[in-house]
Design a protein around this motif. Structure first.
Motif, short mmCIF file in Angstrom:
data_model
loop_
_atom_site.label_atom_id
_atom_site.label_comp_id
_atom_site.label_asym_id
_atom_site.label_seq_id
_atom_site.Cartn_x
_atom_site.Cartn_y
_atom_site.Cartn_z
N SER A 1 -11.88 2.74 -6.84
CA SER A 1 -11.09 1.99 -5.86
C SER A 1 -9.77 2.70 -5.57
N PHE A 2 -9.13 3.21 -6.62
CA PHE A 2 -7.88 3.94 -6.43
C PHE A 2 -8.11 5.22 -5.62
N TYR B 1 0.84 -1.21 0.00
CA TYR B 1 0.00 0.00 0.00
C TYR B 1 0.87 1.25 0.00
N TYR C 1 -5.22 -1.09 -9.71
CA TYR C 1 -6.57 -0.97 -9.15
C TYR C 1 -7.60 -1.29 -10.24
N LYS D 1 2.50 1.78 -3.42
CA LYS D 1 1.51 2.26 -4.39
C LYS D 1 1.19 3.73 -4.17
N ALA E 1 -4.84 4.69 -11.90
CA ALA E 1 -5.48 3.52 -11.28
C ALA E 1 -5.02 2.24 -11.99
#
Length: 287
Positions: A269-270, A237, A264, A240, A259
């Motif tokens: 979601s991103f 995480y 993602y 990213k 994304a």
């Protein structure tokens, strides 16, 4: 240092850049010690201890091996090493700093590197000068000097790590560390780090990382957290989010493209993951 060892060292040192927000340095005590002829000290510190020799010569004896430090040298002790220090001559003086340097919940992340030993300050001249200046300010009670001292020590430790990573320095005390106290967790995770870096654009399953490391998923998560101070999921995480920040600052890609570049399934979601980390949506991150 062999090329193979140097390769994994440089790679593992990148962790401090990737996870800089998880790095914590705490100074527990600092001051100046002055000792006359005949001084002797037998210790094994519970924390890291850094000495800067201002005057005289000091003999450090570990097991049956003798190491000599003189004016201008740095000595870094780790909790792994028991030593006997002796003054050679009429008088010696040194600045000492007791500190912890942690990554996440790992209070002894520096144990992964052979840093304990005697180092010529010429390798870290600029950084050492900054630290000495802030130390003197701190001793005189100058406002905000405690924060500056912490920052200066962080810069100094970073430079020592840089010198170690380049092969310019390797601590001479490390060979005295008993095998049971040597931390090799990061070495075992090098293939995992490389795999994650190469596949940030894809969803990454913890199970495939565990398989790569030759461990069960449950044990791998425990092993990773002990080695790095954070879980593998938190590590992925963080990487990213670091990459997302760089891509947004480049102003080259749309949120939908970013994304996709980070694995993602969709922009929503991103954006949700980004906002959770940075507290603002990606659309408002760069003004």
């Amino acid at each position: 240092m062999s090329k193979h060892k140097g390769a994994w060292t440089v790679s593992s040192l990148n962790l401090f850049d990737e996870l800089s927000e998880h790095v914590m340095l705490r100074i527990y005590a600092c001051g100046e010690a002055i000792h006359s002829d005949g001084w002797i000290e037998n210790k094994q510190h519970p924390d890291y201890d850094l000495w800067f020799i201002r005057k005289g010569n000091i003999e450090i004896r570990i097991d049956e091996q003798v190491h000599l430090a003189s004016e201008g040298d740095l000595i870094l002790f780790s909790p792994k090493v028991a030593y006997t220090a002796t003054n050679l001559g009429a008088e010696c003086s040194f600045i000492f700093t007791h500190f912890h340097f942690s990554l996440g919940n790992h209070l002894r992340i520096l144990d992964n590197y052979s840093l304990e030993g005697i180092m010529a300050s010429s390798l870290v001249q600029e950084e050492m000068g900054l630290y000495l200046d802030t130390f003197n300010q701190h001793m005189h009670g100058i406002p905000m000097s405690a924060i500056r001292l912490k920052g200066a020590l962080t810069i100094l430790i970073a430079k020592i790590l840089e010198c170690y990573g380049r092969g310019d320095y390797q601590g001479g005390f490390a060979k005295h560390v008993p095998a049971r106290n040597r931390n090799t967790n990061l070495q075992a995770l090098q293939p995992v780090f490389a795999f994650i870096q190469d596949r940030l654009h894809q969803p990454i399953r913890i199970g495939e990382l565990a398989e790569l490391a030759g461990m069960s998923e449950k044990y791998f998560i425990l092993y990773f957290k002990q080695a790095l101070g954070i879980t593998p999921g938190s590590y992925i995480y963080q990487l990213k989010m670091n990459r997302a920040r760089e891509l947004l600052y480049s102003r080259t890609y749309s949120i939908q493209q970013i994304a996709g570049l980070l694995g993602y399934p969709d922009p929503y979601s991103f954006s949700k993951a980004f906002k959770k980390y940075y507290k603002v949506p990606p659309s408002k991150f760069v003004w």
